[in-house]
Each structure stands twice: as C-alpha cells, then as structure tokens.
Enzyme design. Structure first.
Site, PDB file in Angstrom:
ATOM      1  N   GLY A 184      -7.352  36.462 -17.760  1.00 30.38           N
ATOM      2  CA  GLY A 184      -7.323  35.609 -16.569  1.00 30.38           C
ATOM      3  C   GLY A 184      -6.030  34.811 -16.461  1.00 30.38           C
ATOM      4  O   GLY A 184      -4.936  35.330 -16.741  1.00 30.38           O
ATOM      5  N   GLY A 188      -4.661  32.589 -18.329  1.00 30.28           N
ATOM      6  CA  GLY A 188      -3.864  32.521 -19.552  1.00 30.28           C
ATOM      7  C   GLY A 188      -3.006  33.763 -19.735  1.00 30.28           C
ATOM      8  O   GLY A 188      -1.860  33.685 -20.210  1.00 30.28           O
ATOM      9  N   ASP A 208     -14.112  34.515 -13.381  1.00 34.74           N
ATOM     10  CA  ASP A 208     -13.869  33.385 -12.484  1.00 34.74           C
ATOM     11  C   ASP A 208     -13.305  33.810 -11.128  1.00 34.74           C
ATOM     12  O   ASP A 208     -13.407  33.059 -10.148  1.00 34.74           O
ATOM     13  CB  ASP A 208     -12.901  32.383 -13.128  1.00 34.74           C
ATOM     14  CG  ASP A 208     -13.538  31.660 -14.309  1.00 34.74           C
ATOM     15  OD1 ASP A 208     -14.778  31.616 -14.372  1.00 34.74           O
ATOM     16  OD2 ASP A 208     -12.793  31.145 -15.159  1.00 34.74           O
ATOM     17  N   TYR A 229     -22.837  31.473 -21.336  1.00 39.11           N
ATOM     18  CA  TYR A 229     -22.145  32.716 -21.705  1.00 39.11           C
ATOM     19  C   TYR A 229     -22.898  33.980 -21.315  1.00 39.11           C
ATOM     20  O   TYR A 229     -22.328  35.069 -21.367  1.00 39.11           O
ATOM     21  CB  TYR A 229     -21.813  32.696 -23.204  1.00 39.11           C
ATOM     22  CG  TYR A 229     -20.866  31.572 -23.505  1.00 39.11           C
ATOM     23  CD1 TYR A 229     -19.511  31.713 -23.278  1.00 39.11           C
ATOM     24  CD2 TYR A 229     -21.340  30.332 -23.926  1.00 39.11           C
ATOM     25  CE1 TYR A 229     -18.628  30.664 -23.485  1.00 39.11           C
ATOM     26  CE2 TYR A 229     -20.470  29.276 -24.132  1.00 39.11           C
ATOM     27  CZ  TYR A 229     -19.116  29.447 -23.913  1.00 39.11           C
ATOM     28  OH  TYR A 229     -18.247  28.403 -24.098  1.00 39.11           O
TER      29      TYR A 229
HETATM   30  O1  F6P Z   1     -13.786  33.110 -18.747  1.00 38.79           O
HETATM   31  C1  F6P Z   1     -13.593  31.956 -17.971  1.00 38.79           C
HETATM   32  C2  F6P Z   1     -14.682  30.998 -18.255  1.00 38.79           C
HETATM   33  O2  F6P Z   1     -15.806  31.768 -18.040  1.00 38.79           O
HETATM   34  C3  F6P Z   1     -14.785  29.706 -17.462  1.00 38.79           C
HETATM   35  O3  F6P Z   1     -15.480  29.798 -16.262  1.00 38.79           O
HETATM   36  C4  F6P Z   1     -15.454  28.793 -18.455  1.00 38.79           C
HETATM   37  O4  F6P Z   1     -15.257  27.466 -18.173  1.00 38.79           O
HETATM   38  C5  F6P Z   1     -14.813  29.196 -19.719  1.00 38.79           C
HETATM   39  O5  F6P Z   1     -14.638  30.592 -19.610  1.00 38.79           O
HETATM   40  C6  F6P Z   1     -15.500  28.788 -20.975  1.00 38.79           C
HETATM   41  O6  F6P Z   1     -15.245  29.679 -22.008  1.00 38.79           O
HETATM   42  P1  F6P Z   1     -14.811  29.346 -23.484  1.00 38.79           P
HETATM   43  O7  F6P Z   1     -15.820  28.400 -24.025  1.00 38.79           O
HETATM   44  O8  F6P Z   1     -14.834  30.690 -24.115  1.00 38.79           O
HETATM   45  O9  F6P Z   1     -13.446  28.761 -23.440  1.00 38.79           O
END
Ligand code: F6P
Length: 372
Positions: A109, A111, A134, A296
C-alpha cells in the site's frame, strides 16, 4: 541478456498478494526472467533473506490468502531494530547490487509507494503494484485486496443484522481504514448499514442518535452502524484544534513533561472512539448498543475472483513493463487498463473518498445516515 528481478511484499497483508506473485512469476518464467523473492519486506531484504523463486513456487498459490513472502511495516529508511528506527537504505542497495538485479518489484500500500520513491532516488530500478484492502492509493481506480475485504465485511454486517433485529439493538461495527473510508463505505452500502461513518465526514452524535430514534419511531427497532477506525466526531475535531493551539502555547515556554502529559491526554481522547460512540449513543437514545470490531478478519482469507483478475492483469502488465526497461512507476488500473504512474505522483499521498463520490450520493438516496 537475461533480466533478473527481485520481488517483496511490504505493509499490511492483503488478499490477492499471492495471486500477484504468481502472475509476475509465471509471466517472468515464460520470458526467461529470473525472480528472487525477498522475505519479510525491506527488513528481510536488508539482511539478504531471500528465496530463488522458480518452478513450482508459483503453482497452487492463486487462491491463497496472506503473502508467502512474509511482510512487515518497515520502510527502507525506517527499519525497527530493538524499538529504534534505523535507515537500512544502504544495505538494501548493496543486496540489490549483490544479486545483480535489474529491477525490484514492491507489492503493498502507501508504504510500498513511499519506499519505492525513496529507493528510486537511491538509484534503484523500482516498480510497485498497489496492494491494500484500504483502497487509498491515488491514481489507481482500485487496489488489490479491496474487493475481497468489502465482501468479507459485508458478510459480517449481514450476520450482525440478524442479531441486531432479534435483540432490537444498535450494533456498531468497526472496520479498518485509518485515513479513508472506502472499505466502510463499500461494505456499509453492500451490507445495508443504516449509518455509515467515515474519516472524510466528521460525525455529530446527535445526528446519529436522531437517525436511530427515527428508525425506532417508524417501527424498525434496530440499527446497524458501520464506522471506520479512523472516523472522527465533530467534538474531537474541535478538541484537536484547541489541543493543537494549546500545544503551540506549551511549546512557547513550558516544560517537556507538561507537553508530554498534554499529548498523552490527546492520545487517550483519540483512542477507543468506537466505544465512546457506543456510550454516547446509549446515553442519547436509551437503546442498548453493542460494538463489534472486525479487525484482521478483513485482511484474511481467499481473494475474490475480481481481486484475482486484477492481480493477474497488473502482475503480468508489470512484467511487460520491466521487459521494456521501465522503472520508477506504480502499475495501477485506470478505466480497465493497466497503466504506469510515476511514483513521484503517488508516494506520500492518500486517495480520500471525494465528497461527491457516487457511492456517497447513492447511500444518501437510500436514506443512509452519514453522520454529518
Ligand atoms: O493494511 C492496512 C490496514 O488494514 C489499515 O486499515 C489498518 O489500520 C492497519 O492495516 C492495521 O494493521 P497493522 O496492525 O498490521 O499495522
């Protein structure tokens, strides 16, 4: 001359990641391109943790959830070691050279796009693919994994509906999305949520309370509220505005400790908003309110057919692109076509739900309360 490419996944995992790896691997193999897979994102690459991807690796993975390469949230310039952020760009460049790579493909995403830009600036040939539930990456109509997550969350909302109806309750379901509301809006509409709250539209407790009471008065003794984890109340928007001003004043002459305790307060106020929303609604309506945080669950499981299609289209387009020597881009989807988008135009940006988006208009037209 044989082309050799590296591949890694970074950021939160997303359904369809393995389908992209498969598409890239199979298309690469058919063109004689060699593929090296780096494990656990950029921190894995920095220590040369890799697999030579060939033969059977790309078979039987199309429908598998997660990422077979492993992932984490480290960025090349911000790898966490014993709780400290370290810049590992030099090591990553070194590993790239050691493997004599012509290109590195980064799947992920925001990052991945930011890291892609940074490594391009460090002199590497980088191509990225937008992979995130997202759906918040600019200049691509959709990201891989979004469709599956919408389906998963919509199904959860369906299940919550029947229990909300049976108990005549308000059920608030919190979905992922810290900065944008694509997933909540999509799943909320598909699941027939009565109230949908997204970060782009700060919400007013009274408006939501009135919407649920109105439903009660019309004989519908339950309400389903879908809320993004990043949704914010108007109260909090005002609070943060004043906190920011207060913090500026504190920086103008107070002690570090005072600043820290003020910021702690801000953090506490921001956390657990969904539970706060539930309490507020119970107070305002007198209706029993329950909260479910999907968490998750939304990132797991088998990718939908649509995500597999998108993964296959973008993965194969990416291989075509690197064969032509292209670099410094994200391969996105626009109007059904795979297109290269310069990383400089994508990195560090998010794609919010526009205020006039057709989904918002449609939600309003079917009587969904958007909280603001
Ligand atoms: O992958 C994006 C996301 O799903 C965001 O919507 C969410 O806030 C975040 O990941 C949380 O993931 P992690 O705890 O793995 O950083």
């Amino acid at each position: 001359m044989t082309i050799k490419t590296g591949i890694l996944t970074t950021g939160g995992d997303s359904p369809g990641t393995n389908a992209v790896i498969r598409a890239i691997g199979k298309a690469a193999q058919s063109q004689g391109i060699q593929v090296v897979g780096f494990q656990d994102g950029f921190s894995g690459m920095a220590i040369n943790q890799y697999l030579k991807l060939e033969g059977g690796f790309f078979s039987g993975i199309l429908s598998k959830g997660g990422t077979l390469l492993g992932t984490n949230r480290d960025l090349p310039f911000k790898v966490l070691v014993d709780g400290k952020a370290i810049d590992r760009t030099a090591e990553i460049v070194q590993v790239y050279k050691q493997h004599q790579l012509d290109c590195l493909l980064c799947l992920g995403g925001g990052g991945a796009q930011e890291s892609g830009r940074a490594l391009t600036e460090a002199g590497l040939n980088i191509v990225t693919i937008p992979v995130t539930i997202d759906n918040d990456i600019p200049l691509t109509d959709e990201s891989i994994g979004f469709d599956t997550a919408v389906e998963t969350a919509a199904e959860a909302i369906d299940r919550l509906h029947s229990t909300a109806i049976s108990h005549h309750r308000i059920i608030i379901v919190e979905l992922m999305g810290r900065e944008t509301g694509w997933l909540t809006l999509g799943a909320g509409i598909a699941g027939g949520a009565d109230v949908i709250l997204i970060p782009e539209i700060p919400y007013d407790f009274n408006i939501i309370a009135e919407a649920t009471l109105q439903r009660n008065r019309s004989g519908k003794h339950f309400s389903l509220i879908a809320v993004s984890e990043g949704a914010i109340s108007l109260d909090n928007v005002r609070f943060f505005e004043s906190a920011r001003k207060a913090s500026e004043r504190l920086h103008a002459g107070r002690t570090e400790q005072e600043i820290a305790s003020k910021l702690d307060m801000i953090e506490k106020k921001a956390a657990g908003d969904t539970l706060h929303l539930a309490r507020q609604l119970e107070n305002l309506t007198g209706l029993i309110t329950r909260v479910t945080i999907l968490g998750y669950v939304q990132r797991g499981g088998t990718p939908s057919a649509r995500d597999r299609l998108l993964a296959t289209q973008l993965g194969t387009a990416c291989v075509k692109y690197i064969e032509q020597g292209g670099t410094g881009v994200m391969i996105g989807i626009q109007n059904g076509e795979a297109v290269p988008v310069p990383l400089s135009e994508v990195a560090g940006k998010v794609k919010p739900v526009p205020p006039d988006h057709a989904w918002l208009q449609a939600a309003r037209q079917v009587g969904t309360c958007l909280g603001g």
